[in-house]
Scaffold this active site. Structure first.
Site, PDB file in Angstrom:
ATOM      1  N   CYS A  84     -43.975 -25.554  -5.730  1.00 24.63           N
ATOM      2  CA  CYS A  84     -43.846 -26.953  -5.312  1.00 24.63           C
ATOM      3  C   CYS A  84     -45.131 -27.468  -4.653  1.00 24.63           C
ATOM      4  CB  CYS A  84     -42.610 -27.104  -4.438  1.00 24.63           C
ATOM      5  SG  CYS A  84     -41.977 -28.778  -4.462  1.00 24.63           S
ATOM      6  N   HIS A 179     -38.228 -24.126  -6.985  1.00 22.89           N
ATOM      7  CA  HIS A 179     -38.135 -23.172  -5.860  1.00 22.89           C
ATOM      8  C   HIS A 179     -37.317 -21.930  -6.226  1.00 22.89           C
ATOM      9  CE1 HIS A 179     -39.739 -25.844  -2.646  1.00 22.89           C
ATOM     10  NE2 HIS A 179     -39.340 -26.774  -3.484  1.00 22.89           N
ATOM     11  N   GLU A 181     -37.223 -19.257  -4.749  1.00 23.15           N
ATOM     12  CA  GLU A 181     -36.791 -18.572  -3.515  1.00 23.15           C
ATOM     13  C   GLU A 181     -35.462 -19.121  -3.010  1.00 23.15           C
ATOM     14  OE1 GLU A 181     -38.973 -20.897  -3.728  1.00 23.15           O
ATOM     15  OE2 GLU A 181     -38.859 -22.229  -2.006  1.00 23.15           O
TER      16      GLU A 181
HETATM   17  N1  GLN Z   1     -44.095 -33.361  -3.432  1.00 21.19           N
HETATM   18  C1  GLN Z   1     -44.313 -32.647  -2.198  1.00 21.19           C
HETATM   19  C2  GLN Z   1     -45.772 -32.666  -1.813  1.00 21.19           C
HETATM   20  O1  GLN Z   1     -46.627 -32.701  -2.642  1.00 21.19           O
HETATM   21  C3  GLN Z   1     -43.870 -31.196  -2.309  1.00 21.19           C
HETATM   22  C4  GLN Z   1     -42.402 -31.045  -2.069  1.00 21.19           C
HETATM   23  C5  GLN Z   1     -41.982 -29.605  -1.840  1.00 21.19           C
HETATM   24  O2  GLN Z   1     -42.770 -28.689  -1.683  1.00 21.19           O
HETATM   25  N2  GLN Z   1     -40.681 -29.386  -1.754  1.00 21.19           N
HETATM   26  O3  GLN Z   1     -46.068 -32.595  -0.642  1.00 21.19           O
END
Ligand code: GLN
Length: 197
Positions: A84, A179, A181
């Site tokens: 992410c 995610h 995890e």
């Molecule tokens: N879109 C978010 C960012 O770039 C990431 C969201 C996340 O890690 N759950 O900060």
């Protein structure tokens, strides 16, 4: 073996628990450490970059000197998994907003990223995705997720969701928009452990 989880901000505990569980399932002996300061990245055999808020994470990693350490070890071949916000940080190229705000990125993987590809308002979203090499689909959990909008020829696309690239690998680096995890399915962690060797 020692696996470092960058523990500056974001969902750190979930990653520590998940990788510890995967290690146990594989009967592998390893120490999992949380990294808040410089000096620890260079003594790890693998690095995990959790999700969170990528601007905050990027800034704090630079301030602590962790960003430079990650760049060095990643270029030297140490496996790095980013999920992410971690994917955003691994990217060489950000979207217009990322570039305009000069958000600090590690710029390690030859990928273009759209930081909020799934829409800002869309808090979370689940999708069964095919993931190259895993066999059965993986239940991917997306939280304000980014996506990869383009990649160089050395990048292997591992997974797509609704036509968007959501997982890719370039040599020792693995980037996931979702995610792994947060689910009990440890197959992606085992995939990463195989990269660690
Ligand atoms: N879109 C978010 C960012 O770039 C990431 C969201 C996340 O890690 N759950 O900060």
């Amino acid at each position: 073996m020692r696996i470092g989880v960058i523990a500056i901000q974001g969902n750190v505990e979930e990653h520590v628990n998940a990788i510890s569980r995967a290690l146990k399932q594989s009967n592998l002996e390893a120490e999992v450490i949380k990294i808040k300061h410089s000096g620890l990245v260079p003594v790890c055999d693998a690095i995990i970059l959790p999700g969170g808020e990528s601007t905050t994470l990027g800034r704090l990693m630079e301030r602590e000197g962790i960003a430079d350490e990650i760049k060095k070890v990643a270029i030297a071949g140490v496996p790095v998994m980013g999920t992410c916000a971690g994917l955003v940080l691994l990217a060489k190229y950000g979207d217009m907003q990322v570039e305009r705000t000069k958000q600090p990125l590690l710029r390690l993987m030859d990928i273009h990223v759209n930081r909020n590809a799934f829409g800002r308002q869309r808090e979370s979203y689940e999708c069964q995705v095919d993931f190259k090499g895993l066999g059965l689909p993986f239940n991917a959990v997306f939280i304000r997720a980014p996506a990869i909008t383009g990649c160089g020829k050395n990048v292997e696309i591992l997974s797509k969701c609704n036509g968007l690239i959501v997982a890719a690998r370039e040599k020792n680096m693995l980037a996931l928009a979702f995610h792994p995890e947060l689910t009990d399915d440890m197959r992606i962690h085992h995939y990463f452990l195989k990269m660690v060797g």
